[in-house]
Design a protein around this motif. Structure first.
Motif, PDB file in Angstrom:
ATOM      1  N   ASP A 244      30.698  24.380 -31.363  1.00 23.56           N
ATOM      2  CA  ASP A 244      29.641  23.398 -31.609  1.00 23.56           C
ATOM      3  C   ASP A 244      28.829  23.148 -30.344  1.00 23.56           C
ATOM      4  N   ARG A 245      27.970  22.158 -30.389  1.00 23.25           N
ATOM      5  CA  ARG A 245      27.053  21.918 -29.272  1.00 23.25           C
ATOM      6  C   ARG A 245      27.779  21.717 -27.953  1.00 23.25           C
ATOM      7  N   GLY A 246      28.916  21.051 -27.996  1.00 20.74           N
ATOM      8  CA  GLY A 246      29.655  20.788 -26.771  1.00 20.74           C
ATOM      9  C   GLY A 246      30.702  21.826 -26.434  1.00 20.74           C
ATOM     10  N   GLY A 247      30.869  22.829 -27.292  1.00 21.90           N
ATOM     11  CA  GLY A 247      31.846  23.876 -27.032  1.00 21.90           C
ATOM     12  C   GLY A 247      33.154  23.713 -27.760  1.00 21.90           C
TER      13      GLY A 247
ATOM     14  N   ALA B  62      24.720  23.905 -33.125  1.00 21.33           N
ATOM     15  CA  ALA B  62      25.896  24.676 -32.696  1.00 21.33           C
ATOM     16  C   ALA B  62      25.482  25.786 -31.732  1.00 21.33           C
ATOM     17  N   LYS B  63      26.378  26.138 -30.843  1.00 18.40           N
ATOM     18  CA  LYS B  63      26.078  27.145 -29.834  1.00 18.40           C
ATOM     19  C   LYS B  63      26.562  28.536 -30.218  1.00 18.40           C
ATOM     20  N   GLY B  64      27.321  28.653 -31.315  1.00 16.97           N
ATOM     21  CA  GLY B  64      27.780  29.971 -31.705  1.00 16.97           C
ATOM     22  C   GLY B  64      28.286  30.007 -33.130  1.00 16.97           C
ATOM     23  N   ASN B  65      28.402  31.218 -33.650  1.00 16.88           N
ATOM     24  CA  ASN B  65      28.938  31.470 -34.991  1.00 16.88           C
ATOM     25  C   ASN B  65      29.292  32.956 -35.053  1.00 16.88           C
ATOM     26  N   MET B  66      29.348  33.538 -36.240  1.00 13.70           N
ATOM     27  CA  MET B  66      29.695  34.951 -36.355  1.00 13.70           C
ATOM     28  C   MET B  66      28.629  35.875 -35.773  1.00 13.70           C
TER      29      MET B  66
END
Length: 393
Positions: free
Chosen positions: A41-44, A363-367
């Motif tokens: 998520d945004r904060g990791g 969010a900072k990441g996903n698949m």
């Protein structure tokens, strides 16, 4: 101009060292099972523990390349090794092909019809061989490249994207093989690598570049002819910009071959004209070559990676041509990325913006988003700016 380019190189290296790489090392590396998580998520904070197999290879390449070219930081090498080891232990199926998604512990979840997991693992093995000094990984990269060519070149081995009612081929695998072969060449030389680069460039020129639309089309008939359908009319400007700089990179390592320069420059010029949003800034996701409505709902969104590819494309075009106009376009992309994608409060960058540049989700990441396009753009961009600083005063 010289001072500007040097300042950008310094900014990019600092962003990579102080922000992007620490975020993924601190929050993404799985200290229990190995490999990397990307659904942060945004904060990791971890949102989903399943792992993208694409990103085991992509992350291993990034950490290895940064170890080789940015800093000999042992954390980078350890992160690369964690991902490479996870790939070898958990990401290959019994038939030699790779999975697309696995659990945290490496249990298979999903396998898909294309060979992108394999291309990213191949570049990871190649770059890690340089970082670790273990030549065996360069040989593994070459062996995997052979498997990729075998699977995509043997009818019936991979499930087709379309059934009998629609006969077509896509731009993606053709273009990715240029960069895959180029990355492997850093570690091991083979005539088959250069041969594939040459084949892919020729196929792009012959089949996917359509001068009647001044566009690279994502889907064409098997003979390269235009298909007047929603799929056949689709332009992905970010993807085409990426293809353009892949070809200019090959031109650079071919003593600035004039034909390659012209091909890469033409693709970049076309794609910029289709992609850059003159009202709100940023590269749009999809366009229709006849300016008809696009089917995909995200067609006017500003994803992170097309902006990254546009930045590299403009720098490569400036290096190949000496034309300062490309530096001006690079400035536009750089300002957009750092004002819209960079999170001013938390580490890493946003990935998904609405058409007007507002954040669609934080969010900072996903698949699909993880440590690849942004760090690749930062390190390669810094290198290109330093080269350009020797040309532009």
């Amino acid at each position: 101009m010289k001072s500007y380019l040097i300042s950008i190189a310094q900014k990019y290296r600092k962003e990579l060292r102080d922000n992007i790489l620490p975020f993924w090392i601190d929050n993404g590396i799985d200290k229990v099972n190995g490999g990397i998580y990307t659904a942060l998520d945004r904060g990791g904070v971890l949102m989903d523990s399943d792992k993208s197999v694409w990103f085991q290879g992509r992350a291993a390449w990034v950490f290895s390349y940064c170890y080789n070219t940015l800093d000999r930081n042992p954390q980078y090498l350890a992160a690369a090794k964690s991902c490479v080891d996870f790939i070898e232990k958990h990401c290959f199926d019994a038939d030699g092909r790779m999975f697309y998604q696995v659990t945290a512990a490496g249990v298979p979840v999903r396998k898909r019809r294309y060979a992108f997991s394999e291309t990213f693992a191949a570049i990871a093995f190649a770059e890690y061989s340089i970082a670790s000094g273990e030549q065996s990984y360069a040989e593994k990269a070459l062996e995997l490249f052979d498997k990729i060519l075998y699977y995509i070149g043997t009818p019936g081995l991979l499930e087709p994207k379309f059934r009998e009612g629609f006969s077509a081929k896509g731009h993606s695998i053709c273009m990715i093989l240029i960069d895959t072969a180029h990355c492997i060449q850093r570690a091991v030389k083979s005539e088959k690598l250069q041969a594939q680069i040459n084949r892919s460039v020729e196929e792009i020129r012959r089949d996917f570049m359509h001068p009647e639309f001044k566009a690279v089309l994502e889907t064409v008939a098997p003979d390269g002819s235009f298909i007047d359908s929603m799929a056949g009319r689709t332009i992905n400007p970010g993807h085409s910009l990426e293809t353009g700089w892949f070809i200019l990179e090959e031109a650079k390592y071919s003593n600035w071959n004039a034909e390659l320069i012209e091909t890469g420059k033409t693709i970049i010029d076309w794609s910029w004209d289709w992609g850059w949003d003159k009202q709100y800034g940023g590269i749009l996701y999809f366009r229709d070559c006849k300016n008809r409505p696009q089917q995909e709902y995200w067609q006017d969104m500003k994803f992170w990676w097309p902006q990254n590819e546009a930045a590299l494309a403009m720098l490569y075009a400036a290096l190949a041509t000496g034309d300062v106009a490309y530096i001006e376009k690079f400035k536009m992309v750089d300002e957009y990325m750092f004002s819209r994608l960079k999170d001013a409060e938390f580490p890493e960058w946003y990935g998904y913006l609405h058409y007007d540049g507002s954040v669609a989700q934080p969010a900072k990441g996903n698949m699909y988003k993880g440590p690849f396009h942004i760090p690749r753009m930062l390190i390669r961009g810094a290198e290109l700016c330093e080269e350009l600083a020797e040309i532009f005063e």
